[in-house]
Design a protein around this motif. Structure first.
Motif, PDB file in Angstrom:
ATOM      1  N   THR A 238     122.764 161.550  80.562  1.00 53.21           N
ATOM      2  CA  THR A 238     121.422 161.017  80.624  1.00 53.21           C
ATOM      3  C   THR A 238     121.494 159.471  81.186  1.00 53.21           C
ATOM      4  O   THR A 238     122.355 159.040  81.315  1.00 53.21           O
ATOM      5  CB  THR A 238     121.181 161.168  78.986  1.00 53.21           C
ATOM      6  N   PHE A 239     120.211 159.460  81.605  1.00 48.64           N
ATOM      7  CA  PHE A 239     119.997 157.792  81.972  1.00 48.64           C
ATOM      8  C   PHE A 239     119.533 157.057  80.876  1.00 48.64           C
ATOM      9  O   PHE A 239     118.757 156.992  79.862  1.00 48.64           O
ATOM     10  CB  PHE A 239     118.649 157.808  82.891  1.00 48.64           C
ATOM     11  N   ALA A 240     120.655 155.772  80.921  1.00 47.30           N
ATOM     12  CA  ALA A 240     120.304 154.847  79.573  1.00 47.30           C
ATOM     13  C   ALA A 240     118.971 154.120  80.099  1.00 47.30           C
ATOM     14  O   ALA A 240     118.513 153.471  79.236  1.00 47.30           O
ATOM     15  CB  ALA A 240     121.498 154.138  79.319  1.00 47.30           C
ATOM     16  N   VAL A 241     119.165 153.704  81.375  1.00 41.60           N
ATOM     17  CA  VAL A 241     117.928 152.990  82.187  1.00 41.60           C
ATOM     18  C   VAL A 241     117.682 153.762  83.450  1.00 41.60           C
ATOM     19  O   VAL A 241     118.443 154.250  84.198  1.00 41.60           O
ATOM     20  CB  VAL A 241     118.714 151.712  82.686  1.00 41.60           C
ATOM     21  N   ASN A 242     116.109 153.975  83.256  1.00 39.43           N
ATOM     22  CA  ASN A 242     115.402 154.710  84.491  1.00 39.43           C
ATOM     23  C   ASN A 242     114.346 154.256  84.662  1.00 39.43           C
ATOM     24  O   ASN A 242     113.446 154.433  83.998  1.00 39.43           O
ATOM     25  CB  ASN A 242     115.380 156.344  84.237  1.00 39.43           C
ATOM     26  N   PRO A 243     114.088 153.195  85.718  1.00 41.62           N
ATOM     27  CA  PRO A 243     113.030 152.471  85.843  1.00 41.62           C
ATOM     28  C   PRO A 243     111.645 153.074  86.416  1.00 41.62           C
ATOM     29  O   PRO A 243     111.961 154.414  86.596  1.00 41.62           O
ATOM     30  CB  PRO A 243     113.151 151.254  86.765  1.00 41.62           C
ATOM     31  N   GLY A 244     110.696 152.490  86.437  1.00 42.52           N
ATOM     32  CA  GLY A 244     109.533 153.165  86.864  1.00 42.52           C
ATOM     33  C   GLY A 244     108.450 153.561  85.872  1.00 42.52           C
ATOM     34  O   GLY A 244     108.751 153.318  84.485  1.00 42.52           O
ATOM     35  N   ASP A 245     107.655 154.433  86.064  1.00 43.88           N
ATOM     36  CA  ASP A 245     106.639 155.012  85.197  1.00 43.88           C
ATOM     37  C   ASP A 245     107.489 155.863  84.211  1.00 43.88           C
ATOM     38  O   ASP A 245     108.222 156.629  84.585  1.00 43.88           O
ATOM     39  CB  ASP A 245     105.617 155.805  85.963  1.00 43.88           C
ATOM     40  N   PRO A 246     107.011 155.485  82.885  1.00 39.30           N
ATOM     41  CA  PRO A 246     107.989 156.241  81.827  1.00 39.30           C
ATOM     42  C   PRO A 246     107.852 157.720  81.830  1.00 39.30           C
ATOM     43  O   PRO A 246     108.683 158.470  81.321  1.00 39.30           O
ATOM     44  CB  PRO A 246     107.340 155.610  80.430  1.00 39.30           C
ATOM     45  N   THR A 247     106.489 158.131  82.260  1.00 38.90           N
ATOM     46  CA  THR A 247     106.379 159.612  82.235  1.00 38.90           C
ATOM     47  C   THR A 247     106.819 160.245  83.522  1.00 38.90           C
ATOM     48  O   THR A 247     106.933 161.494  83.786  1.00 38.90           O
ATOM     49  CB  THR A 247     104.866 159.912  82.258  1.00 38.90           C
ATOM     50  N   SER A 248     107.334 159.461  84.680  1.00 43.34           N
ATOM     51  CA  SER A 248     107.938 159.988  85.966  1.00 43.34           C
ATOM     52  C   SER A 248     108.583 158.905  86.530  1.00 43.34           C
ATOM     53  O   SER A 248     108.295 158.249  87.497  1.00 43.34           O
ATOM     54  CB  SER A 248     106.446 160.407  86.886  1.00 43.34           C
ATOM     55  N   PRO A 249     109.875 158.691  85.914  1.00 43.56           N
ATOM     56  CA  PRO A 249     110.556 157.627  86.370  1.00 43.56           C
ATOM     57  C   PRO A 249     111.149 157.825  87.694  1.00 43.56           C
ATOM     58  O   PRO A 249     111.377 158.711  88.340  1.00 43.56           O
ATOM     59  CB  PRO A 249     111.705 157.378  85.058  1.00 43.56           C
ATOM     60  N   ASP A 250     111.736 156.756  88.102  1.00 45.94           N
ATOM     61  CA  ASP A 250     112.337 156.882  89.623  1.00 45.94           C
ATOM     62  C   ASP A 250     113.468 157.787  89.967  1.00 45.94           C
ATOM     63  O   ASP A 250     113.665 158.025  90.991  1.00 45.94           O
ATOM     64  CB  ASP A 250     112.786 155.395  90.031  1.00 45.94           C
ATOM     65  N   TYR A 251     114.354 158.056  88.730  1.00 43.32           N
ATOM     66  CA  TYR A 251     115.715 158.664  89.050  1.00 43.32           C
ATOM     67  C   TYR A 251     115.873 160.024  88.503  1.00 43.32           C
ATOM     68  O   TYR A 251     115.209 160.147  87.347  1.00 43.32           O
ATOM     69  CB  TYR A 251     116.869 157.702  88.874  1.00 43.32           C
ATOM     70  N   ARG A 252     116.494 161.029  89.178  1.00 42.13           N
ATOM     71  CA  ARG A 252     116.759 162.193  88.620  1.00 42.13           C
ATOM     72  C   ARG A 252     118.207 162.595  88.830  1.00 42.13           C
ATOM     73  O   ARG A 252     118.823 161.906  89.830  1.00 42.13           O
ATOM     74  CB  ARG A 252     116.143 163.274  89.041  1.00 42.13           C
ATOM     75  N   PHE A 253     119.051 163.593  88.247  1.00 41.40           N
ATOM     76  CA  PHE A 253     120.239 164.086  88.742  1.00 41.40           C
ATOM     77  C   PHE A 253     120.584 165.578  88.721  1.00 41.40           C
ATOM     78  O   PHE A 253     119.511 166.060  87.948  1.00 41.40           O
ATOM     79  CB  PHE A 253     121.314 163.217  87.863  1.00 41.40           C
ATOM     80  N   GLU A 254     121.386 165.999  89.403  1.00 44.39           N
ATOM     81  CA  GLU A 254     121.864 167.289  89.292  1.00 44.39           C
ATOM     82  C   GLU A 254     123.265 167.417  89.072  1.00 44.39           C
ATOM     83  O   GLU A 254     124.229 166.385  89.265  1.00 44.39           O
ATOM     84  CB  GLU A 254     121.544 168.059  90.558  1.00 44.39           C
ATOM     85  N   VAL A 255     123.777 168.617  88.392  1.00 45.48           N
ATOM     86  CA  VAL A 255     125.292 168.766  87.884  1.00 45.48           C
ATOM     87  C   VAL A 255     125.472 169.958  88.817  1.00 45.48           C
ATOM     88  O   VAL A 255     124.951 170.990  88.749  1.00 45.48           O
ATOM     89  CB  VAL A 255     125.267 168.776  86.458  1.00 45.48           C
ATOM     90  N   TYR A 256     126.904 169.588  89.327  1.00 40.94           N
ATOM     91  CA  TYR A 256     127.509 170.875  89.925  1.00 40.94           C
ATOM     92  C   TYR A 256     128.896 171.036  89.497  1.00 40.94           C
ATOM     93  O   TYR A 256     129.498 170.421  89.015  1.00 40.94           O
ATOM     94  CB  TYR A 256     127.572 170.618  91.728  1.00 40.94           C
TER      95      TYR A 256
END
Length: 335
Positions: A238-256
C-alpha cells in the motif's frame, strides 16, 4: 484433506469522481483493484503574433564622387536629404486593449479576454492556481503575468530552476523489469516489514518499459511462514504516502509474478490483462473458516500458487511534471 484456498483482493482508497471518463477509474466488480485517475493534459499553444514596424533610413547627401554616374546618397531630386519613413499599424481597426494583437476587428482573431495579455483562446486553462504569480496553460506569457509555472500546485516552485525534481535514483529502483535488477527489497518472512520505500516519478505513465516507472522486487518464501498453508501469512502492499487529490492521488502500482506476465496474473480472482493499477493490494490464504463453507466468500480461489517473488511497478497517473514523492509500504503480516 484440507484444500488450500487464497483470498485475493484490493482495497479501494476512495471512490472516483462522479462523471469521470478516466480509464484508470474502472472498478470491474466488487473485488477489483482501486481505480486510478489519468488526468487530461493541457497543451499550451504559443502562436506567433504581431507585426514589425520599420522606419526607412535617413542619409545625408555628400555630393557625387568623382566619376560617379549616380547619386548614392538617396537624396531626393532637389538634392535635399530623404526624410525618415512613417508607418501605420498593420491593423488600424483592431480593438486590442491588452496589447496581444487579438480583439474585435483584429486580423489575428478575436480575444476571449481583452484584459489579459496571456490569453486570447486559453481563458479556460490560463490559471495561477497556487497564487505564486506564475501562470500556466496560457497562449503566451508577459512580464506582468510570467510563465509557464513548472508546478502550479506548489507556490514555492515557479520557474524551471525550482522544478528540477529529485527522481528515484537508478540504484534504488529500476526503470524496466528484469531478473537481478535494481530495486531489491529483500527476503521477507512472515511478520516482516520492508522499510518505507520513497521515490518520485515526474511524468505520467507512458507504458511498461518506457521509463516513467519505478520497478521493485521482493521475495516471500513460503517456507519462511510460521505455519503451513493455508496459514502462511498475508502479503500486503500500500502507499503510506500518496500525494495529490485524496480521491484521485498521484501514484498507483501493479504487481507481477514475472516480468513477462500480465499484471496481477494469478494474483486476483478475475483479473489479468487490463487490470487497473491499484492503491492497495493483498494476498492471503482463505484460512478461516475453512472451505467448504455454506456461505463461501466469492473472492476465494483454490490452488493458487504462493507468490514467492513479486515485481512491483509504481507509476504516476496524475499531476504530470510534479515533484511529489510517494512512500510505498510492503509487509508480510502474520495470520
Amino acid at each position: 484433506m484440507l484444500t488450500a484456498a487464497a483470498h485475493l483482493g484490493a482495497c479501494a482508497g476512495g471512490d472516483p469522481g462522479v462523471g469521470s471518463t478516466n480509464p484508470f477509474e474502472s472498478q470491474g466488480n466488487s473485488n477489483s483493484m482501486s481505480g486510478t485517475t489519468q488526468p487530461g493534459s493541457d497543451t499550451d499553444s504559443t502562436p506567433t503574433v504581431g507585426g514589425s514596424m520599420t522606419d526607412s533610413d535617413t542619409s545625408t547627401p555628400t555630393g557625387p564622387g568623382p566619376g560617379s554616374d549616380s547619386d548614392p546618397t538617396g537624396s531626393d531630386p532637389t538634392g535635399g536629404p530623404t526624410t525618415a519613413g512613417t508607418t501605420t499599424l498593420p491593423d488600424p481597426d483592431c480593438v486590442d486593449d491588452d496589447g496581444d494583437l487579438h480583439g474585435e476587428g483584429c486580423n489575428a482573431g478575436p480575444d476571449c479576454d481583452d484584459t489579459s495579455f496571456n490569453s486570447w483562446q486559453s481563458c479556460g486553462t490560463c490559471v495561477d492556481q497556487d497564487g505564486d504569480g506564475f501562470w500556466v496553460g496560457c497562449d503566451q506569457y508577459g512580464p506582468d503575468e510570467p510563465g509557464p509555472d513548472c508546478d502550479d500546485a506548489n507556490p514555492d516552485a515557479s520557474d524551471g530552476s525550482d522544478c528540477e525534481c529529485a527522481v528515484t535514483p537508478d540504484a534504488k529502483a529500476s526503470d524496466t523489469c528484469a531478473e537481478g535488477m535494481a530495486g531489491a527489497l529483500g527476503v521477507i518472512a512472515e511478520g516482516g516489514v520492508v522499510p518505507p520505500i520513497k521515490g518520485s516519478i515526474t511524468g505520467i505513465d507512458n507504458g511498461p518499459g518506457n521509463g516513467q516507472e519505478d520497478w521493485y522486487w521482493v521475495e516471500f518464501p513460503e517456507a519462511m511462514a510460521m505455519g503451513n498453508r493455508p496459514n502462511a501469512g498475508k502479503i500486503a502492499a500500500t502507499f503510506a504516502v500518496n500525494p495529490g487529490d485524496p480521491t484521485s492521488p498521484d501514484y498507483r502500482f501493479e504487481v507481477y509474478t514475472a516480468c513477462n506476465k500480465p499484471a496481477f496474473e494469478g494474483l486476483a480472482a478475475t483479473y489479468g490483462p487490463g487490470t487497473p493499477p491499484a492503491r492497495e493490494w493483498e494476498f492471503f490464504d482463505a484460512h478461516s473458516p475453512p472451505n467448504p463453507n455454506p456461505n463461501p466468500n466469492p473472492n476465494y480461489l483454490n490452488n493458487v500458487p504462493w507468490p514467492a517473488k513479486v515485481f512491483i511497478r509504481v507509476i504516476r497517473v496524475a499531476n504530470d511534471q510534479s515533484c511529489s514523492e510517494y512512500t510505498l509500504q510492503v509487509s508480510r503480516l502474520p495470520t
